[in-house]
Design a protein around this motif. Structure first.
Motif, PDB file in Angstrom:
ATOM      1  N   ASP A  34       0.827  -1.359   0.123  1.00  0.00           N
ATOM      2  CA  ASP A  34      -0.129   0.126  -0.052  1.00  0.00           C
ATOM      3  C   ASP A  34       0.574   1.352  -0.005  1.00  0.00           C
ATOM      4  N   CYS A  35       0.419   2.283  -0.822  1.00  0.00           N
ATOM      5  CA  CYS A  35       0.971   3.583  -0.716  1.00  0.00           C
ATOM      6  C   CYS A  35       0.225   4.648  -1.005  1.00  0.00           C
ATOM      7  N   VAL A  36       0.649   5.806  -0.533  1.00  0.00           N
ATOM      8  CA  VAL A  36       0.028   7.073  -0.553  1.00  0.00           C
ATOM      9  C   VAL A  36       0.815   8.040  -1.423  1.00  0.00           C
ATOM     10  N   ILE A  37       0.187   8.712  -2.440  1.00  0.00           N
ATOM     11  CA  ILE A  37       0.787   9.557  -3.364  1.00  0.00           C
ATOM     12  C   ILE A  37       0.812  10.927  -3.245  1.00  0.00           C
ATOM     13  N   PHE A  38       1.612  11.832  -2.794  1.00  0.00           N
ATOM     14  CA  PHE A  38       1.472  13.352  -2.566  1.00  0.00           C
ATOM     15  C   PHE A  38       2.175  14.024  -3.925  1.00  0.00           C
ATOM     16  N   GLY A  39       1.326  14.818  -4.217  1.00  0.00           N
ATOM     17  CA  GLY A  39       1.956  16.078  -5.110  1.00  0.00           C
ATOM     18  C   GLY A  39       2.704  16.942  -4.281  1.00  0.00           C
ATOM     19  N   LEU A  40       3.524  17.934  -4.681  1.00  0.00           N
ATOM     20  CA  LEU A  40       4.382  18.480  -3.931  1.00  0.00           C
ATOM     21  C   LEU A  40       4.168  20.172  -4.073  1.00  0.00           C
ATOM     22  N   ASP A  41       4.302  20.664  -5.214  1.00  0.00           N
ATOM     23  CA  ASP A  41       4.123  22.218  -5.281  1.00  0.00           C
ATOM     24  C   ASP A  41       2.529  22.298  -5.155  1.00  0.00           C
ATOM     25  N   GLY A  42       2.236  23.445  -4.277  1.00  0.00           N
ATOM     26  CA  GLY A  42       0.907  23.433  -3.904  1.00  0.00           C
ATOM     27  C   GLY A  42      -0.126  22.395  -3.043  1.00  0.00           C
ATOM     28  N   VAL A  43       0.736  21.204  -2.578  1.00  0.00           N
ATOM     29  CA  VAL A  43       0.326  20.375  -1.670  1.00  0.00           C
ATOM     30  C   VAL A  43       1.000  20.486  -0.530  1.00  0.00           C
TER      31      VAL A  43
END
Length: 145
Positions: free
Chosen positions: A3-12
């Motif tokens: 299982d994994c969670v994905i995050f954006g970077l800029d603006g997040v």
């Protein structure tokens, strides 16, 4: 599968508002926008950093960003200084600055092929969230600041 969670970077996770003016014009200055010194000065969204930390306790966290590979070292240092724990940071290999949604979805597909099972994508782009849900079956969380 993991299982994994994905995050954006800029603006997040990263507040890039102080450099947005460089690309919000007829002829965007991408070189200045992705200048390492400017990236180092980005503030963070502390609540999102906290959420990322909490989710990393029971999930692998993958950061998928449209930042070019040339700023991957400063990006990793920025994340480390803020205590963000992650499995990987995926940056763009090309110099394109369009088709961000398609790029991020392709990166998610690549993670799935490698055995990662993303169940959540946290991003600030509604198109990315829509495509994640419809094209790759990943639940999305839209953040707006």
């Amino acid at each position: 599968m993991t299982d994994c969670v994905i995050f954006g970077l800029d603006g997040v996770l990263a507040n890039n508002q102080r450099r947005r003016h460089l690309i919000e014009k007829d002829h965007p200055d991408w070189r200045a926008f992705y200048d390492q010194g400017r990236i180092e000065e980005d503030f963070s969204y502390s609540k999102m950093i906290q959420l990322c930390r909490q989710l990393s306790e029971f999930n692998k966290v993958v950061i998928v960003t449209e930042r070019p590979i040339t700023v991957s070292e400063v990006t990793r240092r920025w994340l480390k200084e803020r205590g963000v724990s992650y499995e990987a940071v995926i940056t763009r290999q090309d110099r394109k600055h369009d088709c961000v949604a398609e790029y991020k979805i392709e990166m998610i597909r690549g993670l799935q092929r490698e055995g990662c099972k993303p169940w959540l994508l946290v991003d600030c782009d509604p198109q990315v969230i829509r495509m994640a849900q419809s094209d790759v079956g990943v639940q999305g969380m839209l953040v707006r600041f």
